[in-house]
Design an enzyme around this catalytic site. Structure first.
Site, short mmCIF file in Angstrom:
data_model
loop_
_atom_site.label_atom_id
_atom_site.label_comp_id
_atom_site.label_asym_id
_atom_site.label_seq_id
_atom_site.Cartn_x
_atom_site.Cartn_y
_atom_site.Cartn_z
CE LYS A 155 -0.01 1.74 5.34
NZ LYS A 155 -0.40 2.01 6.70
CE LYS A 190 6.77 4.38 -6.69
NZ LYS A 190 5.80 5.47 -6.77
CE1 TYR A 195 -7.07 -0.95 6.90
CE2 TYR A 195 -6.57 1.34 7.39
CZ TYR A 195 -6.30 -0.01 7.55
OH TYR A 195 -5.27 -0.40 8.38
P1 NAD Z 1 -0.38 -7.09 6.78
O1 NAD Z 1 -1.24 -7.05 5.56
O2 NAD Z 1 1.06 -7.35 6.62
O3 NAD Z 1 -0.98 -8.12 7.83
C1 NAD Z 1 -2.35 -8.47 7.86
C2 NAD Z 1 -2.42 -9.97 7.82
O4 NAD Z 1 -3.82 -10.35 7.87
C3 NAD Z 1 -1.85 -10.58 6.53
O5 NAD Z 1 -0.81 -11.48 6.82
C4 NAD Z 1 -3.03 -11.27 5.89
O6 NAD Z 1 -2.72 -12.48 5.22
C5 NAD Z 1 -3.93 -11.51 7.09
N1 NAD Z 1 -5.31 -11.74 6.65
C6 NAD Z 1 -6.02 -10.97 5.77
N2 NAD Z 1 -7.20 -11.55 5.53
C7 NAD Z 1 -7.24 -12.70 6.26
C8 NAD Z 1 -8.19 -13.72 6.40
N3 NAD Z 1 -9.36 -13.69 5.74
N4 NAD Z 1 -7.92 -14.75 7.24
C9 NAD Z 1 -6.73 -14.80 7.91
N5 NAD Z 1 -5.78 -13.86 7.79
C10 NAD Z 1 -6.03 -12.82 6.97
O7 NAD Z 1 -0.64 -5.68 7.52
P2 NAD Z 1 0.11 -5.04 8.77
O8 NAD Z 1 0.75 -3.80 8.30
O9 NAD Z 1 0.91 -6.07 9.48
O10 NAD Z 1 -1.15 -4.62 9.65
C11 NAD Z 1 -1.58 -5.36 10.79
C12 NAD Z 1 -2.79 -4.67 11.38
O11 NAD Z 1 -2.45 -3.32 11.75
C13 NAD Z 1 -3.97 -4.57 10.42
O12 NAD Z 1 -5.17 -4.74 11.15
C14 NAD Z 1 -3.88 -3.15 9.91
O13 NAD Z 1 -5.12 -2.65 9.47
C15 NAD Z 1 -3.36 -2.41 11.14
N6 NAD Z 1 -2.66 -1.17 10.79
C16 NAD Z 1 -1.45 -1.19 10.17
C17 NAD Z 1 -0.81 0.00 9.85
C18 NAD Z 1 0.55 0.03 9.18
O14 NAD Z 1 1.09 1.14 8.99
N7 NAD Z 1 1.13 -1.08 8.80
C19 NAD Z 1 -1.43 1.22 10.13
C20 NAD Z 1 -2.66 1.21 10.74
C21 NAD Z 1 -3.29 0.01 11.08
#
Ligand code: NAD
Length: 323
Positions: A192, A200, A149
């Site tokens: 997360k 929980k 990741y």
């Molecule tokens: P999330 O999983 O809720 O959102 C990611 C979205 O990407 C999902 O809705 C999913 O359906 C979509 N997706 C995945 N594969 C796909 C595909 N093949 N085609 C089209 N859509 C696709 O996650 P989030 O928490 O909203 O995270 C958003 C971004 O921020 C991500 O890039 C994540 O890595 C990054 N990020 C989040 C956090 C956090 O704490 N939430 C921390 C660090 C980085």
């Protein structure tokens, strides 16, 4: 008013971001492989497309009849430690393909501004094995993240660097540190730690004990999604092309974090520590750069943000029990 694409608009941060951008009068086009779970697409986007962004031909064939000003690229194969652990190959495949397709589409469609969402998982594992360490953006290199990741996030950051250098695109990177808030995944395996622990606690009865992975000493910092979105929008307005931390610099042990949620619930619960995917020992955000470049700092205190999240998850748990 700008015309803006949000990839991952069906997800947690993407749906909040799309809603905010639309509420400010922008024309917002959301793309995801799924609809948002907790909002109607029409409330957060002007147009919404279901596309599997891994598929090159489908992305190439995606046409819009407006010039796109900005892309916020959030779509990724993503989840908490319990999800990403052991899925390095899958995550590199899925998110790597998505990134390649989106950057290519942006370039070919003359989009100048694109923002990539990286993560605190970009930082080298060996820096995060000691006491409370505040990670500064330039500490990410030489790169040595813990898992696939994190490596995928480094790959996305390199795409930003090279599309800027080779094609003069105004690329931007935010490195999120544990973003939490309502309207995100709270069950099913992708959730997360903030949502998982709230669930929980919400499901427990007085006298129960709840299970926490590890020994509770791991340190993390948590940032509410409203603050994170403000940080992203400010980052998009800069000419800065490398990562900017978006998180809080207040670290808390998982033990104290869990107790905070128990206190919010008002329940009489104990904590049982069990084996599980725990990630690195200590991770915190150094916010010097975000303060300097963005004049940004998070304003929602953890107690306030977690109270809102706990109430929301309690409601989801009750709704599910009544189904
Ligand atoms: P999330 O999983 O809720 O959102 C990611 C979205 O990407 C999902 O809705 C999913 O359906 C979509 N997706 C995945 N594969 C796909 C595909 N093949 N085609 C089209 N859509 C696709 O996650 P989030 O928490 O909203 O995270 C958003 C971004 O921020 C991500 O890039 C994540 O890595 C990054 N990020 C989040 C956090 C956090 O704490 N939430 C921390 C660090 C980085």
């Amino acid at each position: 008013m700008k015309t803006i694409i949000v990839t991952g608009a069906g997800g947690f941060i993407g749906s909040h971001l799309a809603e905010r951008l639309k509420s400010e009068g922008n024309y917002v086009i959301g793309i995801d492989k799924k609809f948002p779970e907790f909002k109607h697409t029409t409330d957060i986007c002007d147009e919404f497309y279901l596309i599997d962004l891994r598929i090159q031909l489908d992305v190439e064939n995606f046409k819009v009849n407006k010039q796109i000003d900005q892309i916020y690229h959030l779509a990724a194969d993503m989840g908490g430690m319990g999800y990403v652990f052991g899925k390095d190959a899958q995550i590199l495949q899925n998110s790597g393909r998505i990134d390649l397709n989106i950057f290519d589409w942006a370039y070919k469609n003359n989009v100048k501004d694109i923002l990539f969402t990286s993560s605190a998982c970009r930082y080298p594992e060996h820096l995060q094995e000691g006491d409370d360490i505040k990670l500064r953006e330039d500490m990410a290199y030489p790169a040595a993240p813990q898992d696939g990741y994190g490596w995928e996030k480094i790959f996305g950051e390199l795409l930003c660097k090279f599309y800027h250098e080779n094609h003069n695109m105004n690329t931007h990177v935010v490195a999120f540190h544990n973003i939490y808030g309502e309207n995100g995944t709270w069950c099913g395996g992708k959730e997360k730690s903030p949502a998982a622990i709230c669930r929980k606690v919400a499901e427990a009865n007085d006298g129960d004990s709840i299970e926490i992975w590890g020994d509770g000493t791991q340190l993390r910092s948590y940032c509410h999604v409203t603050d994170a979105i403000e940080g992203m929008i400010r980052t998009m307005q800069t000419n800065h092309h490398t990562a900017i931390n978006i998180g809080t610099d207040r670290s808390i042990s998982i033990k104290d974090f869990t107790q905070l949620i128990i206190d919010i619930s008002g329940k009489d619960l104990s904590i049982k520590y069990v084996d599980g995917a725990i990630g690195v020992k200590s991770r915190n955000s150094d916010n010097t750069l975000s303060k300097k470049l963005l004049n940004w700092k998070p304003v929602i205190e953890l107690e306030e943000g977690m109270t809102i999240l706990y109430k929301w998850i309690l409601e989801q748990v009750k709704n599910k029990q009544n189904d």
